[in-house]
Design an enzyme around this catalytic site. Structure first.
Site, short mmCIF file in Angstrom:
data_model
loop_
_atom_site.label_atom_id
_atom_site.label_comp_id
_atom_site.label_asym_id
_atom_site.label_seq_id
_atom_site.Cartn_x
_atom_site.Cartn_y
_atom_site.Cartn_z
NE ARG A 288 -8.05 -8.66 -0.05
CZ ARG A 288 -7.24 -7.60 -1.07
NH1 ARG A 288 -6.64 -7.36 -0.96
NH2 ARG A 288 -7.95 -7.90 -2.28
CE LYS B 221 -4.44 -2.35 1.16
NZ LYS B 221 -5.18 -2.10 2.32
#
Length: 510
Positions: free
Chosen positions: A486, A451
């Protein structure tokens, strides 16, 4: 905490005259008092324990809960689900155990009669005491009162000696006592620390995860004991615009090849997403999302390599969720926790599947707006807001034992917020636990993979070059209590989890 000192005065009446029939005049005694009252048909909060070790145990629970609702017993909270070794009579199958809080206007003996009728309808017959049974329904508490008659004793006389009853009972509470009725339950334990102290005397959380008692989540055709090791969820985006791998796996062939690779590297779950949720992503309709998703989903489900693996579908649309589960997916991953589709919780409840509920403010187009990035204490605020959303799901019929929680790293968070959450996962759980220990004990998923905040810290503008930073986040998260990660790069993160699991196993020995 001394719950007895906190307890408000419970009014009690004078002793009622003896009656030849308890059904004609029900005598109820309050704890620690030698007096009794007559109960009227006013709504009372009750706790009912559930057990089953014959047939489809989980289906027996669900059938019993549905019949309770039809009989005027309205479920408000669910405990976690436990698989336990049999007690007293040990030569029989393992049990499933849980408990629920409910409200009802049925008087105690009428409530007992109703529960016994449900037991009979589900196939329970007279047998050996403590022997096998398709369903066992016991009244643990009835309002703030005690009952002591020939046919009914409340609180249930064996609560305090049974870990398989105490564990789900504790789940129904929060660390904050929510009303005078729950205060009275603490009082009835006859411990200054209330029910929590009684649980600790039995061994408390140290009992969970051992051979005799496992906290489990039903998924697919099995009961998943997620506490044995951390699980890897591999990301498969069949989108042209995802921030890291957009456009790479649009064809069925490329998607299948990617899944095969992730499974080989150690993925436990494959998370299929057909709609990007990156900031400012174009929003698809449910029909457009399904057009992308279904061909890939059908192909992945039929892969021999997927035997024993789970398939999650990343969607905030109830229509997509419904179709995906019909095609064979096992669970739904909803970044909005039901905020972007008012029918999502009802659909999940009807499907009877695990539900991943993530914290996010706004939607992908507004989540990073200034007003959505204001927190007093990000861990407490995220915990509180996430609790509200999963509580709504529970009231819609999604039991706590089907919930998976995600604090939403990268969604409505700044870089500092993301770091605080990764370092403060116990604080998120603790905040949820103030209201519901069951929900605070649900599996916790984190999704920091590649991210933007990692790029900001490490100076990596290319998302694909953020795997090392992802490993660092995953390691910190799992050591801080995360159960599922994840990720895009399954292989390196699987290795990181092996080290984390080994460290946690060593920690539990001390």
């Amino acid at each position: 905490m001394n719950f007895i000192k906190q307890l408000v005065h419970i009014k009690h009446g004078t002793r009622a005259p003896k009656s030849s029939s308890c059904k004609a005049s029900l005598c109820l005694s309050h704890a620690f008092h030698n007096s009794s009252v007559e109960v009227n048909s006013e709504e009372q909060e009750v706790v009912i324990a559930l057990g089953s070790n014959v047939g489809d145990r989980l289906n027996n629970f669900e059938d019993a809960l549905n019949r309770m609702k039809k009989s005027g017993i309205y479920i408000s909270r669910h405990g976690c689900l436990y698989e336990t070794e049999p007690a007293y009579v040990t030569d029989q199958p393992h049990f499933l155990n849980s408990a629920v809080r409910a409200t009802t206007k049925l008087e105690p003996h009428k409530l007992l009669e109703t529960l016994k009728e449900i037991e009979r309808d589900l196939g329970r017959t007279a047998g050996i005491r403590y022997g096998p049974r398709p369903i066992d329904l016991d009244i643990l508490f009835y309002g703030s009162q005690t009952v002591n008659t020939d046919t009914l004793v409340i609180p249930h006389e064996r609560i305090w000696e049974r870990p398989f009853v105490m564990a789900p009972l504790i789940d129904l509470l929060g660390t904050d006592t929510d009303n005078d009725t729950t205060k009275s339950w603490h009082l009835l334990s006859r411990n200054s620390g209330g029910i929590f102290e009684a649980w600790q005397k039995l061994g408390g959380e140290s009992l969970i995860g051992k051979d005799g008692m496992k906290r489990v989540l039903p998924v697919g055709n099995r009961l998943w004991n997620w506490s044995t090791r951390a699980s890897v969820m591999g990301i498969l985006n069949v989108t042209p615009d995802s921030f890291s791998d957009g456009g790479e796996f649009l064809s069925v062939g490329s998607a299948v090849s990617r899944v095969r690779s992730m499974v080989t590297e150690g993925a436990d779950i494959i998370d299929l997403g057909a709609q990007s949720t990156r900031p400012m992503a174009t929003k698809l309709s449910p029909e457009q999302e399904l057009d992308r998703l279904i061909p890939v989903l059908e192909a992945v489900i039929n892969m021999p390599e997927m035997e024993g693996k789970l398939i999650s579908v990343d969607t905030f649309y109830s229509q997509v969720a419904l179709e995906a589960i019909k095609k064979g997916a096992h669970l739904i991953n909803d970044v909005s926790a039901g905020q972007l589709d008012s029918n999502m919780h009802n659909v999940i409840a009807g499907l009877k599947i695990p539900y991943i509920a993530m914290h996010m403010r706004g939607d992908p187009s507004t989540m990073q707006n200034d007003e959505n990035l204001v927190y007093d204490d990000v861990c407490k605020d995220v915990g509180s807001e996430l609790y509200t959303r999963v509580r709504d799901a529970e009231l819609a019929g999604v039991p706590a034992w089907r919930m998976i929680l995600d604090p939403g790293i990268g969604f409505s968070k700044s870089t500092k917020h993301n770091l605080d959450i990764l370092a403060g996962l116990p604080g998120v759980r603790s905040e949820i636990g103030r209201k519901s220990l069951a929900l605070s004990r649900a599996p916790l998923l984190i999704g920091p993979s590649r991210k933007r905040f990692l790029g900001e810290i490490c100076g990596q503008t290319d998302a694909a070059r953020r795997d090392a930073a992802t490993v660092a986040c995953v390691t910190a998260g799992v050591l801080g209590g995360a159960d599922i990660v994840r990720v895009h790069n399954v292989g390196v993160n699987r290795d990181a989890l092996r080290i984390c699991d080994a460290m946690l196993q060593r920690r539990r020995k001390f």
